[in-house]
Design an enzyme around this catalytic site. Structure first.
Site, PDB file in Angstrom:
ATOM      1  N   TYR A  91      22.137  21.647  39.750  1.00 19.91           N
ATOM      2  CA  TYR A  91      21.647  20.560  38.903  1.00 19.91           C
ATOM      3  C   TYR A  91      23.075  20.682  37.467  1.00 19.91           C
ATOM      4  O   TYR A  91      23.502  20.177  36.729  1.00 19.91           O
ATOM      5  CB  TYR A  91      20.354  21.052  37.476  1.00 19.91           C
ATOM      6  CG  TYR A  91      20.505  20.509  36.543  1.00 19.91           C
ATOM      7  CD1 TYR A  91      19.770  19.172  36.745  1.00 19.91           C
ATOM      8  CD2 TYR A  91      20.157  21.282  35.490  1.00 19.91           C
ATOM      9  CE1 TYR A  91      19.648  18.702  35.677  1.00 19.91           C
ATOM     10  CE2 TYR A  91      20.721  19.949  34.022  1.00 19.91           C
ATOM     11  CZ  TYR A  91      20.520  19.100  34.002  1.00 19.91           C
ATOM     12  OH  TYR A  91      20.342  17.990  32.805  1.00 19.91           O
ATOM     13  N   ARG A 126      20.110  30.017  25.313  1.00 17.16           N
ATOM     14  CA  ARG A 126      20.350  30.056  24.303  1.00 17.16           C
ATOM     15  C   ARG A 126      19.165  28.326  23.716  1.00 17.16           C
ATOM     16  O   ARG A 126      18.469  28.862  22.499  1.00 17.16           O
ATOM     17  CB  ARG A 126      21.525  29.124  23.363  1.00 17.16           C
ATOM     18  CG  ARG A 126      21.171  29.218  22.064  1.00 17.16           C
ATOM     19  CD  ARG A 126      22.386  28.162  21.772  1.00 17.16           C
ATOM     20  NE  ARG A 126      22.608  26.293  21.847  1.00 17.16           N
ATOM     21  CZ  ARG A 126      23.987  26.546  21.602  1.00 17.16           C
ATOM     22  NH1 ARG A 126      25.212  26.391  21.528  1.00 17.16           N
ATOM     23  NH2 ARG A 126      23.921  25.063  22.521  1.00 17.16           N
ATOM     24  N   ARG A 149      11.337  20.165  28.521  1.00 23.20           N
ATOM     25  CA  ARG A 149      12.535  19.414  29.342  1.00 23.20           C
ATOM     26  C   ARG A 149      12.663  21.088  29.450  1.00 23.20           C
ATOM     27  O   ARG A 149      12.668  21.975  28.939  1.00 23.20           O
ATOM     28  CB  ARG A 149      13.893  19.225  28.117  1.00 23.20           C
ATOM     29  CG  ARG A 149      14.494  17.723  28.231  1.00 23.20           C
ATOM     30  CD  ARG A 149      14.984  16.931  27.389  1.00 23.20           C
ATOM     31  NE  ARG A 149      16.024  18.104  26.753  1.00 23.20           N
ATOM     32  CZ  ARG A 149      17.085  17.741  26.011  1.00 23.20           C
ATOM     33  NH1 ARG A 149      18.019  16.716  26.571  1.00 23.20           N
ATOM     34  NH2 ARG A 149      17.134  18.498  25.455  1.00 23.20           N
ATOM     35  N   PHE A 175      41.888  25.059  24.136  1.00 25.02           N
ATOM     36  CA  PHE A 175      41.269  23.802  24.703  1.00 25.02           C
ATOM     37  C   PHE A 175      40.219  24.867  25.389  1.00 25.02           C
ATOM     38  O   PHE A 175      38.804  24.493  25.390  1.00 25.02           O
ATOM     39  CB  PHE A 175      41.582  22.305  25.349  1.00 25.02           C
ATOM     40  CG  PHE A 175      40.782  21.544  25.621  1.00 25.02           C
ATOM     41  CD1 PHE A 175      39.930  20.861  24.461  1.00 25.02           C
ATOM     42  CD2 PHE A 175      40.549  21.214  26.173  1.00 25.02           C
ATOM     43  CE1 PHE A 175      38.828  20.275  24.755  1.00 25.02           C
ATOM     44  CE2 PHE A 175      39.463  20.871  27.114  1.00 25.02           C
ATOM     45  CZ  PHE A 175      38.778  19.955  25.981  1.00 25.02           C
TER      46      PHE A 175
HETATM   47  C1  IN0 Z   1      32.839  19.877  27.471  1.00 27.40           C
HETATM   48  C2  IN0 Z   1      33.071  21.556  27.216  1.00 27.40           C
HETATM   49  C3  IN0 Z   1      34.656  21.986  27.661  1.00 27.40           C
HETATM   50  C4  IN0 Z   1      35.675  22.584  27.554  1.00 27.40           C
HETATM   51  C5  IN0 Z   1      36.640  22.475  27.830  1.00 27.40           C
HETATM   52  C6  IN0 Z   1      37.028  23.028  28.918  1.00 27.40           C
HETATM   53  C7  IN0 Z   1      36.045  23.043  29.326  1.00 27.40           C
HETATM   54  C8  IN0 Z   1      35.951  23.256  31.379  1.00 27.40           C
HETATM   55  C9  IN0 Z   1      35.148  23.075  31.913  1.00 27.40           C
HETATM   56  C10 IN0 Z   1      33.933  22.590  31.494  1.00 27.40           C
HETATM   57  C11 IN0 Z   1      33.679  22.309  30.421  1.00 27.40           C
HETATM   58  C12 IN0 Z   1      34.502  22.195  28.560  1.00 27.40           C
HETATM   59  O1  IN0 Z   1      32.680  22.016  25.992  1.00 27.40           O
HETATM   60  C13 IN0 Z   1      32.217  21.447  25.512  1.00 27.40           C
HETATM   61  C14 IN0 Z   1      32.326  22.354  23.451  1.00 27.40           C
HETATM   62  C15 IN0 Z   1      31.303  21.784  22.788  1.00 27.40           C
HETATM   63  O2  IN0 Z   1      30.939  20.416  22.693  1.00 27.40           O
HETATM   64  N1  IN0 Z   1      30.668  22.632  22.347  1.00 27.40           N
HETATM   65  C16 IN0 Z   1      29.554  21.679  21.033  1.00 27.40           C
HETATM   66  C17 IN0 Z   1      28.987  23.042  20.247  1.00 27.40           C
HETATM   67  C18 IN0 Z   1      27.929  23.317  20.915  1.00 27.40           C
HETATM   68  O3  IN0 Z   1      26.912  24.515  21.485  1.00 27.40           O
HETATM   69  O4  IN0 Z   1      27.098  23.105  22.059  1.00 27.40           O
HETATM   70  C19 IN0 Z   1      30.435  21.511  19.734  1.00 27.40           C
HETATM   71  O5  IN0 Z   1      29.561  20.944  18.680  1.00 27.40           O
HETATM   72  O6  IN0 Z   1      32.148  21.255  19.618  1.00 27.40           O
HETATM   73  C20 IN0 Z   1      31.261  21.178  25.749  1.00 27.40           C
HETATM   74  O7  IN0 Z   1      29.590  22.293  25.112  1.00 27.40           O
HETATM   75  N2  IN0 Z   1      30.608  20.319  26.785  1.00 27.40           N
HETATM   76  C21 IN0 Z   1      32.178  19.226  26.999  1.00 27.40           C
HETATM   77  C22 IN0 Z   1      31.698  18.142  27.274  1.00 27.40           C
HETATM   78  C23 IN0 Z   1      32.911  17.137  28.178  1.00 27.40           C
HETATM   79  C24 IN0 Z   1      33.614  18.110  28.366  1.00 27.40           C
HETATM   80 CL1  IN0 Z   1      35.245  17.216  27.901  1.00 27.40          CL
HETATM   81  C25 IN0 Z   1      34.141  18.993  27.810  1.00 27.40           C
HETATM   82  C26 IN0 Z   1      29.588  20.389  27.689  1.00 27.40           C
HETATM   83  C27 IN0 Z   1      29.481  21.183  29.000  1.00 27.40           C
HETATM   84  C28 IN0 Z   1      27.665  20.264  29.415  1.00 27.40           C
HETATM   85  C29 IN0 Z   1      29.111  22.117  28.777  1.00 27.40           C
HETATM   86  C30 IN0 Z   1      30.194  20.139  30.085  1.00 27.40           C
END
Ligand code: IN0
Length: 428
Positions: A168, A212, A225, A285
């Site tokens: 998942y 969390r 969920r 990043f």
């Molecule tokens: C992310 C990821 C993310 C960032 C950078 C490199 C990555 C490499 C591999 C996989 C994911 C990567 O980062 C975000 C961070 C985020 O959204 N933070 C929230 C705070 C929070 O607590 O949720 C904020 O408000 O800034 C992330 O969580 N995800 C994400 C989604 C799309 C992309 Cl392009 C990058 C979500 C997830 C499900 C963890 C992948």
């Protein structure tokens, strides 16, 4: 809003927080003029504050691609999350989403608040997507297709085993890692990372979120969920929701510690992935969310509050991470500090204590072997903040500058955001 008490306890959070606030202001002002790009960037700022800031430093082409990738995935997630959509409607949308992104005429209304706006105005995202280079479009299409199919598979399937949990998390986050690696490669700035390491980057973040967000997810209305795997929680309670009841506190914390121990396994791959990055902006990043994740795991471990309310890293510590993360030495330093903090919380009576310590030892060893630890600035919190004349003077100057800045840009509403630290000066 940041509390007076938080700043009093952690005065050295103030400077990075002010810097971050000013950077956020600058980023919000730099929103492009074309309406579709303006929509995408302002939406990004609304749905993800720290991510929107970190993305800002990427070069324009890559930044646009990552922004669209993020919004496409948020839209897909909004469809998956909306429990009011019947399964027979939802599944075909998830399966065909990778085609919808090419069609600015397509739209499907669902979700709430900002997510509803994103769905209703999705044509702006499609229009912007169609302006990306082919390499970026292909990567986004491929990942959207695989993620949509994976989400559809889990609509009618519970997360039973640890393998299901990994599967998942692969669909909803590991694939994000694979997609980002493809985008970095398409930008010409990075070699193509391996799928295994890219997957681990997503799994480490997603498993931290799942741990969390236990309470928020279990209390979701109209239906809970459930992402914690039965194979883990059934060792401690009969039903996943039993973890939130006070009489099960001891079992709940043991189960939580088991989940954290499971997440820690991915840290080693994440360190290897980050150490191979060459472009400083791409590095930052990637590194900032990873440090936030290990910090959050350290905070959640052995912490009953996960079952009572929201456990998040304080804003000041987030600001410090964003301010200080520049090189791999900073990442080793942060992983080392947070792993040591976590290790100090392990109680030998915990059923997984041995495994937890082994996982932490593996992380600590990589950090030590890097040979860079002596350069680090510690994240470990001192029990009593150190106040001296210089620090008080610095706080005073920052606040004066901030108030001057505020009154210059908002003459009618001077103290709305920063009136709390204003009181500190009086206290000092
Ligand atoms: C992310 C990821 C993310 C960032 C950078 C490199 C990555 C490499 C591999 C996989 C994911 C990567 O980062 C975000 C961070 C985020 O959204 N933070 C929230 C705070 C929070 O607590 O949720 C904020 O408000 O800034 C992330 O969580 N995800 C994400 C989604 C799309 C992309 Cl392009 C990058 C979500 C997830 C499900 C963890 C992948």
């Amino acid at each position: 809003m940041v509390s007076l008490q938080a700043i009093w306890r952690h005065p050295d959070d103030l400077y990075p927080m002010v810097k971050l606030k000013l950077a956020a202001r600058r980023a919000e002002k730099q929103i492009p003029a074309e309406p579709h790009w303006a929509f995408c960037y302002s939406m990004l700022h609304k749905v993800s504050r720290s991510f929107a800031l970190v993305i800002q430093q990427l070069d324009t082409d890559l930044r646009d691609a990552v922004c669209i990738f993020y919004l496409v995935l948020r839209a897909l997630d909004t469809v998956e999350d909306d429990t009011s959509i019947a399964t027979e409607v939802k599944v075909p949308i998830l399966m065909a989403f990778h085609r919808h992104i090419y069609d600015p005429e397509w739209h499907f209304s669902c979700g709430t608040k900002d997510y509803k706006v994103l769905m209703d105005e999705f044509h702006h995202v499609s229009t912007a997507f169609l302006e990306l280079g082919n390499g970026y479009q292909d990567a986004i299409e491929d990942i959207t297709m695989r993620m949509g199919a994976g989400m559809a598979k889990f609509i009618c399937k519970e997360v039973e085993t640890i393998d299901d949990y990994d599967e998942y998390c692969h669909y909803v986050a590991g694939l994000v890692g694979l997609g980002l690696s493809k985008l970095f490669h398409a930008s010409g700035k990075e070699d193509l990372a391996s799928d295994t390491l890219s997957n681990s980057m997503g799994l480490f973040l997603q498993k931290t979120n799942i741990i969390r967000d236990y309470l928020e997810d279990i209390n979701e209305i109209p239906k809970s969920r459930m992402f914690w795997p039965r194979q883990i929680w059934s060792k401690y309670v009969n039903k996943l929701e039993d973890l939130k009841y006070e009489e099960n506190s001891v079992k709940a914390v043991q189960c939580l510690n088991d989940m954290v121990t499971n997440a820690l396994v991915h840290a080693e791959d994440c360190l290897n992935y980050m150490s191979a990055l060459r472009d400083p902006a791409i590095f930052r990043f990637c590194a900032i969310p990873q440090i936030m994740a290990i910090g959050t795991l350290a905070l959640c471990y052995n912490n009953i509050q996960v079952f009572r309310g929201v456990v998040k890293m304080r804003r000041g510590l987030t600001a410090k991470v964003i301010d200080r993360t520049k090189t791999m030495a900073d990442v080793y330093g942060a992983f080392y500090d947070f792993s040591r903090m976590l290790k100090s919380k392990v109680d030998d009576a915990d059923p997984n204590a041995k495994k937890t310590k082994e996982n932490l030892e593996a992380i600590l060893k990589i950090c030590r072997d890097s040979g860079t630890l002596s350069q680090r600035k510690s994240y470990i919190i001192q029990s009593k903040p150190q106040y001296n004349a210089t620090l008080i003077a610095v706080i005073f100057i920052i606040l004066a500058l901030l108030l001057a800045y505020q009154s210059a840009i908002r003459p009618t509403n001077i103290c709305t955001i920063w009136k709390v630290p204003y009181v500190i000066v009086v206290n000092v």
